[in-house]
Design a protein around this motif. Structure first.
Motif, PDB file in Angstrom:
ATOM      1  N   ILE A   1       0.853  -1.192   0.000  1.00  0.00           N
ATOM      2  CA  ILE A   1       0.000   0.000   0.000  1.00  0.00           C
ATOM      3  C   ILE A   1       0.887   1.240   0.000  1.00  0.00           C
ATOM      4  CG2 ILE A   1      -1.744   1.300   1.262  1.00  0.00           C
ATOM      5  CD1 ILE A   1      -2.645  -1.369   2.476  1.00  0.00           C
ATOM      6  N   TYR A   2       0.564   2.172  -0.868  1.00  0.00           N
ATOM      7  CA  TYR A   2       1.268   3.454  -0.938  1.00  0.00           C
ATOM      8  C   TYR A   2       0.264   4.577  -0.734  1.00  0.00           C
ATOM      9  CZ  TYR A   2       5.087   0.771  -2.989  1.00  0.00           C
ATOM     10  OH  TYR A   2       6.083  -0.143  -3.199  1.00  0.00           O
ATOM     11  N   THR A   3       0.711   5.632  -0.057  1.00  0.00           N
ATOM     12  CA  THR A   3      -0.114   6.827   0.099  1.00  0.00           C
ATOM     13  C   THR A   3       0.659   8.007  -0.462  1.00  0.00           C
ATOM     14  OG1 THR A   3       0.711   7.388   2.321  1.00  0.00           O
ATOM     15  CG2 THR A   3      -1.161   5.867   2.192  1.00  0.00           C
ATOM     16  N   CYS A   4       0.013   8.787  -1.302  1.00  0.00           N
ATOM     17  CA  CYS A   4       0.672   9.894  -1.990  1.00  0.00           C
ATOM     18  C   CYS A   4       0.041  11.220  -1.581  1.00  0.00           C
ATOM     19  CB  CYS A   4       0.585   9.702  -3.499  1.00  0.00           C
ATOM     20  SG  CYS A   4       1.361  11.040  -4.440  1.00  0.00           S
ATOM     21  N   THR A   5       0.845  12.057  -0.926  1.00  0.00           N
ATOM     22  CA  THR A   5       0.425  13.395  -0.520  1.00  0.00           C
ATOM     23  C   THR A   5       1.320  14.405  -1.210  1.00  0.00           C
ATOM     24  OG1 THR A   5      -0.095  12.480   1.671  1.00  0.00           O
ATOM     25  CG2 THR A   5      -0.113  14.875   1.452  1.00  0.00           C
ATOM     26  N   MET A   6       0.779  15.120  -2.166  1.00  0.00           N
ATOM     27  CA  MET A   6       1.609  16.053  -2.916  1.00  0.00           C
ATOM     28  C   MET A   6       1.765  17.408  -2.239  1.00  0.00           C
ATOM     29  SD  MET A   6       0.831  15.169  -6.909  1.00  0.00           S
ATOM     30  CE  MET A   6      -0.722  14.286  -6.849  1.00  0.00           C
ATOM     31  N   ASN A   7       0.902  17.695  -1.279  1.00  0.00           N
ATOM     32  CA  ASN A   7       0.997  18.980  -0.571  1.00  0.00           C
ATOM     33  C   ASN A   7       0.839  18.767   0.934  1.00  0.00           C
ATOM     34  OD1 ASN A   7       1.415  21.737  -0.526  1.00  0.00           O
ATOM     35  ND2 ASN A   7      -0.705  22.273  -0.969  1.00  0.00           N
ATOM     36  N   PRO A   8       1.811  18.079   1.562  1.00  0.00           N
ATOM     37  CA  PRO A   8       1.704  17.809   3.005  1.00  0.00           C
ATOM     38  C   PRO A   8       1.745  19.096   3.834  1.00  0.00           C
ATOM     39  CG  PRO A   8       3.411  16.467   1.976  1.00  0.00           C
ATOM     40  CD  PRO A   8       3.037  17.523   0.996  1.00  0.00           C
ATOM     41  N   ALA A   9       1.554  18.937   5.115  1.00  0.00           N
ATOM     42  CA  ALA A   9       1.554  20.106   6.004  1.00  0.00           C
ATOM     43  C   ALA A   9       1.844  19.667   7.431  1.00  0.00           C
ATOM     44  CB  ALA A   9       0.204  20.819   5.956  1.00  0.00           C
ATOM     45  N   ILE A  10       2.326  20.605   8.204  1.00  0.00           N
ATOM     46  CA  ILE A  10       2.230  20.493   9.657  1.00  0.00           C
ATOM     47  C   ILE A  10       0.952  21.222  10.039  1.00  0.00           C
ATOM     48  CG2 ILE A  10       3.191  21.183  11.874  1.00  0.00           C
ATOM     49  CD1 ILE A  10       5.957  20.961  10.637  1.00  0.00           C
ATOM     50  N   ASP A  11       0.082  20.542  10.737  1.00  0.00           N
ATOM     51  CA  ASP A  11      -1.146  21.189  11.210  1.00  0.00           C
ATOM     52  C   ASP A  11      -0.943  21.608  12.662  1.00  0.00           C
ATOM     53  OD1 ASP A  11      -2.366  20.903   8.822  1.00  0.00           O
ATOM     54  OD2 ASP A  11      -3.882  19.471   9.479  1.00  0.00           O
ATOM     55  N   LEU A  12      -1.131  22.888  12.911  1.00  0.00           N
ATOM     56  CA  LEU A  12      -1.038  23.447  14.253  1.00  0.00           C
ATOM     57  C   LEU A  12      -2.455  23.667  14.775  1.00  0.00           C
ATOM     58  CD1 LEU A  12       0.224  24.850  16.707  1.00  0.00           C
ATOM     59  CD2 LEU A  12       0.469  26.919  15.302  1.00  0.00           C
ATOM     60  N   PHE A  13      -2.824  22.895  15.786  1.00  0.00           N
ATOM     61  CA  PHE A  13      -4.130  23.036  16.413  1.00  0.00           C
ATOM     62  C   PHE A  13      -3.977  23.847  17.701  1.00  0.00           C
ATOM     63  CE2 PHE A  13      -4.326  19.171  13.916  1.00  0.00           C
ATOM     64  CZ  PHE A  13      -5.553  19.289  13.278  1.00  0.00           C
ATOM     65  N   THR A  14      -4.714  24.931  17.802  1.00  0.00           N
ATOM     66  CA  THR A  14      -4.640  25.770  18.990  1.00  0.00           C
ATOM     67  C   THR A  14      -6.042  26.037  19.530  1.00  0.00           C
ATOM     68  OG1 THR A  14      -4.673  27.789  17.637  1.00  0.00           O
ATOM     69  CG2 THR A  14      -2.520  26.926  18.248  1.00  0.00           C
ATOM     70  N   GLU A  15      -6.117  26.218  20.844  1.00  0.00           N
ATOM     71  CA  GLU A  15      -7.399  26.499  21.488  1.00  0.00           C
ATOM     72  C   GLU A  15      -7.252  27.739  22.365  1.00  0.00           C
ATOM     73  OE1 GLU A  15     -10.572  24.247  24.432  1.00  0.00           O
ATOM     74  OE2 GLU A  15      -9.291  23.066  23.097  1.00  0.00           O
ATOM     75  N   PHE A  16      -8.227  28.635  22.288  1.00  0.00           N
ATOM     76  CA  PHE A  16      -8.193  29.905  23.002  1.00  0.00           C
ATOM     77  C   PHE A  16      -9.490  30.098  23.792  1.00  0.00           C
ATOM     78  CE2 PHE A  16      -5.353  30.313  19.463  1.00  0.00           C
ATOM     79  CZ  PHE A  16      -4.345  31.177  19.860  1.00  0.00           C
ATOM     80  N   GLU A  17      -9.378  30.812  24.901  1.00  0.00           N
ATOM     81  CA  GLU A  17     -10.578  31.218  25.626  1.00  0.00           C
ATOM     82  C   GLU A  17     -11.430  32.106  24.738  1.00  0.00           C
ATOM     83  OE1 GLU A  17     -11.741  30.336  28.463  1.00  0.00           O
ATOM     84  OE2 GLU A  17     -10.048  29.266  29.385  1.00  0.00           O
ATOM     85  N   GLN A  18     -10.761  33.057  24.096  1.00  0.00           N
ATOM     86  CA  GLN A  18     -11.406  33.906  23.103  1.00  0.00           C
ATOM     87  C   GLN A  18     -10.352  34.318  22.088  1.00  0.00           C
ATOM     88  OE1 GLN A  18     -12.866  37.448  25.018  1.00  0.00           O
ATOM     89  NE2 GLN A  18     -10.849  38.145  25.638  1.00  0.00           N
ATOM     90  N   PHE A  19     -10.800  34.676  20.890  1.00  0.00           N
ATOM     91  CA  PHE A  19      -9.864  35.044  19.830  1.00  0.00           C
ATOM     92  C   PHE A  19     -10.356  36.349  19.212  1.00  0.00           C
ATOM     93  CE2 PHE A  19      -7.652  34.611  15.735  1.00  0.00           C
ATOM     94  CZ  PHE A  19      -6.395  34.241  16.188  1.00  0.00           C
ATOM     95  N   ALA A  20      -9.638  37.416  19.516  1.00  0.00           N
ATOM     96  CA  ALA A  20     -10.078  38.754  19.110  1.00  0.00           C
ATOM     97  C   ALA A  20      -9.033  39.404  18.207  1.00  0.00           C
ATOM     98  CB  ALA A  20     -10.310  39.623  20.343  1.00  0.00           C
ATOM     99  N   PRO A  21      -9.451  40.309  17.313  1.00  0.00           N
ATOM    100  CA  PRO A  21      -8.501  40.973  16.409  1.00  0.00           C
ATOM    101  C   PRO A  21      -7.686  42.053  17.103  1.00  0.00           C
ATOM    102  CG  PRO A  21     -10.713  41.820  16.044  1.00  0.00           C
ATOM    103  CD  PRO A  21     -10.848  40.710  17.039  1.00  0.00           C
TER     104      PRO A  21
END
Length: 307
Positions: A2-22
């Motif tokens: 079995i082969y898996t091909c990912t042409m555009n991989p990534a590091i996914d950064l998951f973050t959680e905040f109490e609130q997210f404001a500009p």
């Protein structure tokens, strides 16, 4: 193999905040860095099921090194093309019930690197299976999907697609083993606004089979899943839980569905397990470890539709 091909991989950064404001400094209360990419996720899930695979595609820079290291930690074989530039970092921000997704384009891939990947895939045989999932990085045109589809037909390996490209339609005449759109992608491929009823969804899947697809697995989000082949039309419901991460649920569903079939399970059990596993990932910060599969399976109902 079995082969898996990912042409555009990534590091996914998951973050959680109490609130997210500009316009202010927002400090996370939780963060997690994960090696990612749709087909890379499939390799991780297959490994958790005890199924070996080799991950390929393109990687570059320190982020690419991190992804290879994370795969190595799980003893997953790798055979990537190393390119100039830096493999992308995507950011997923959860604030209360709101999720923000910042997805980057990734490095530009040279024609030389593209040819190297196709040369690797030319070595596959009728004893092999290839998953191709995810988006394309800069520098690669959708025609590469047609090239891979042609190789599958020429070499005889089983090809599984999970791509949102409209070029998927042009790959169907080369008879892929399985395709996995979601309901929105299925409608888009058929040029209609939406597919809402059982009849419409099954009819849409069968139209893609008429064009050449061997089997169709449709992820329906909180509604569950649909599987269609020349003999069966099966729906599952989805278990109830708090959705934390929607990014990798479809990858998990696809990996577990195919993995269970490889392990000799029947279609019904494979689809139920796949639906449970996809939901487990949706209920987790990252990919599921499959530990709650049995509990989630108990909530799922399967029904067969005869048309």
């Amino acid at each position: 193999m079995i082969y898996t091909c990912t042409m555009n991989p990534a590091i996914d950064l998951f973050t959680e905040f109490e609130q997210f404001a500009p316009f202010i400094v927002n400090r996370s209360r939780q963060e997690d860095y994960q090696a990612n990419g749709k087909a890379i996720n499939i390799s991780f899930i297959l490994k958790a099921m005890g199924i070996e695979s080799t991950a390929t595609g393109f990687l570059g820079g320190f982020t690419g090194d991190f992804i290879e290291q994370e795969l190595a930690k799980k003893s997953i074989a790798v055979d990537f093309i190393h390119v100039e530039g830096i493999t992308r970092i995507n950011t997923f921000i959860r604030s209360g019930e709101i999720e923000y997704k910042a997805v980057n384009k990734g490095p530009e891939i040279s024609e030389t690197a593209q040819n190297k990947l196709l040369e690797k895939l030319q070595t596959l045989t009728e004893e092999d299976m290839l998953f191709v999932s995810g988006s394309l990085p800069k520098g690669i045109k959708d025609e590469v999907f047609i090239d891979i589809a042609k190789l599958s037909q020429q070499k005889g390996f089983q090809l599984i697609w999970d791509i949102s490209s409209e070029s998927l339609i042009n790959c169907l005449p080369y008879h892929p083993f399985l395709i996995k759109p979601n309901d929105e992608e299925l409608a888009h491929l058929l040029g209609v606004p939406a597919l809402k009823t059982d009849k419409e969804l099954i009819g849409g899947a069968r139209e893609l089979m008429d064009r050449g697809a061997g089997k169709v697995l449709v992820s329906l989000g909180e509604k569950g899943a649909l599987y269609v082949d020349e003999n069966e039309s099966l729906f599952t419901t989805a278990p109830i839980g708090k959705v934390v991460n929607t990014a990798c649920a479809g990858d998990t569903m696809l990996a577990v569905f195919v993995g269970k079939l490889i392990q000799g399970e029947n279609l019904e059990e494979a689809l139920i397990c796949a639906t449970a596993a996809g939901s487990s990932t949706a209920f987790s910060a990252g990919l599921t470890d499959l530990s709650d599969l049995q509990k989630l399976k108990e909530q799922i109902k399967l029904r067969r539709v005869v048309m």
